[in-house]
Enzyme design. Structure first.
Site, PDB file in Angstrom:
ATOM      1  CG  ASP A 101       8.676   4.177   7.163  1.00 13.95           C
ATOM      2  OD1 ASP A 101       8.528   5.085   6.329  1.00 13.95           O
ATOM      3  OD2 ASP A 101       9.782   3.824   7.581  1.00 13.95           O
ATOM      4  CG  LEU A 102       2.338   6.438   6.237  1.00 12.84           C
ATOM      5  CD1 LEU A 102       1.177   7.360   6.570  1.00 12.84           C
ATOM      6  CD2 LEU A 102       1.828   5.080   5.752  1.00 12.84           C
ATOM      7  CD  GLU A 103      10.158   5.691   3.636  1.00 13.51           C
ATOM      8  OE1 GLU A 103      10.968   5.991   2.736  1.00 13.51           O
ATOM      9  OE2 GLU A 103      10.464   4.998   4.617  1.00 13.51           O
ATOM     10  CD  GLU A 104       9.615   9.278  -2.683  1.00 17.20           C
ATOM     11  OE1 GLU A 104      10.517   8.426  -2.805  1.00 17.20           O
ATOM     12  OE2 GLU A 104       9.807  10.489  -2.720  1.00 17.20           O
TER      13      GLU A 104
END
Length: 397
Positions: free
Chosen positions: A154-157
């Site tokens: 889960d690639l987020e800020e």
């Protein structure tokens, strides 16, 4: 995007460095390891925080919905720094017994789990580990500890905007995919009306340059000015075009590697997504043969009663686990039919029940699903609590 509450309830523990072993050689030694489910279950697994946000009994959710898999969240770097996996930045995976107990309960009921790494907030291992191989070694400890058959990136800020960190994450995913044959790998990223933003397209380009193809790339079409299912399916269609243009896939391949990760009820940005919206997106996903359909999270798949805390309830009218039933349907299951018996106090819900064939003027009051509702304006055929936003919920009656 995901304004996820990481209110962990466990104290930090010391991590013992582990040697990365492959799933094939080590899964049998992991506590509670079990045979893999078919991939449709990992593709439908809804997110679940096992240590915080009032986690529900997963076995009870399984019995009520037919869902067999859950996406446990989140693995992060230690809050104090370093390249060792922890739950929520505070609980060392190497010393964990709590999440292992949750996994054992799910597997004991005939299910399984995927584990999600990253999420919104906290420090990610891609930011602290040395290169893709170091990042992969940290995640391999998680795979070995729990005998995993699936993992979600889960690639987020803020990691999402760090090119080196994203390179570490995608490179690690590629290594894990190679070293753990059969491992189901999903990649999740923020969604926009254009499908995904500039950093999302850079992520797709980097995946292509690495020669890395996960089981799916999923977008999260919420917390970005979305308004119901039509805006979400429009974003999914736009993302489909991006998958074709950036990865060189034909239409069928793009749909097959595309996923939806929604949010039930009231989003962190005060968008509302109702059961009818989930049904519409599910219909889109199944008719276009998408590769994944999930949502954030099971912890809030229940009506608010004594609190309106958005981390533990949905802030829309619903029965417990209504939204989880949609993920079970995506997996091909038919959720159990439940009958709820309620006792209505004398004099309550004295107004007429809502009718789909009656036109109502603004100010009209009806009863529906055990609640009283007031129309904001003239309406015909709009379900109270539905995506049209016509009805004001006056509370249980």
């Amino acid at each position: 995007m995901h304004r996820r509450k990481l209110a962990s309830i466990l104290a930090a523990a010391t991590v013992a460095a582990g040697t990365a072993l492959t799933l094939v050689t080590h899964a049998g030694a992991a506590a509670g390891a079990t045979a893999a489910l078919s991939n449709n279950w990992y593709a439908s697994a809804p997110y679940l925080m096992p240590q915080s946000n009032n986690p529900p009994d997963p076995a009870a959710v399984m019995a009520a919905t037919g869902q067999k898999a859950f996406q446990l969240a989140f693995i992060l770097a230690p809050d104090g720094g370093g390249c060792s996996p922890t739950w929520d930045g505070t609980s060392a995976v190497s010393a964990d017994t709590t999440v292992a107990g949750v996994i054992g309960k799910i597997r004991g009921a005939g299910g399984d789990v995927s584990v999600s790494v990253g999420g919104y907030g906290g420090t990610k291992l891609g930011q602290t580990c040395s290169g893709a191989s170091g990042t992969a070694a940290a995640y391999q400890q998680v795979i070995d500890k729990y005998g995993l058959h699936a993992i979600d990136f889960d690639l987020e800020e803020p990691e999402y905007e760090n090119d080196a960190a994203i390179g570490n994450e995608l490179g690690a995913a590629q290594i894990l995919q190679r070293d753990n044959p059969g491992l189901f790998v999903s990649v999740t990223m923020p969604g926009t009306s254009a499908g995904t933003g500039w950093f999302g397209t850079q992520l797709l380009d980097k995946s292509k340059s690495l020669g890395f193809t996960p089981d799916n790339f999923s977008i999260m079409p919420f917390d970005g000015g979305f308004d119901g299912a039509s805006s979400q399916t429009s974003a999914l269609e736009a993302f489909h075009s991006l998958l074709m243009s950036h990865l060189g896939w034909d239409s069928a391949a793009a749909y097959a590697h595309e996923g939806f990760s929604g949010m039930n009820g009231k989003s962190d940005a005060a968008e509302y997504f109702y059961q009818a919206d989930f049904q519409t997106v599910l219909d889109y996903a199944t008719s276009h043969h998408l590769g994944r359909f999930t949502f954030w999270p099971v912890n809030r798949d229940r009506a608010c009663t004594t609190t309106t805390d958005n981390g533990v309830c949905s802030n829309v009218s619903q029965s417990d686990w209504d939204f989880t039933k949609f993920t079970a349907k995506f997996a091909g299951a038919t959720p159990p039919t439940t009958t709820t018996t309620t006792t209505t106090p004398a004099g309550s819900c004295a107004v007429a029940a809502w009718s789909a064939t009656t036109a109502y003027n603004g100010g009209a009051v009806v009863s529906y699903d055990g609640h009283a509702w007031t129309a904001k304006w003239w309406t015909y055929g709009d379900i109270p609590g539905g995506g049209a936003g016509v009805w004001i919920d006056n509370g249980a009656c």
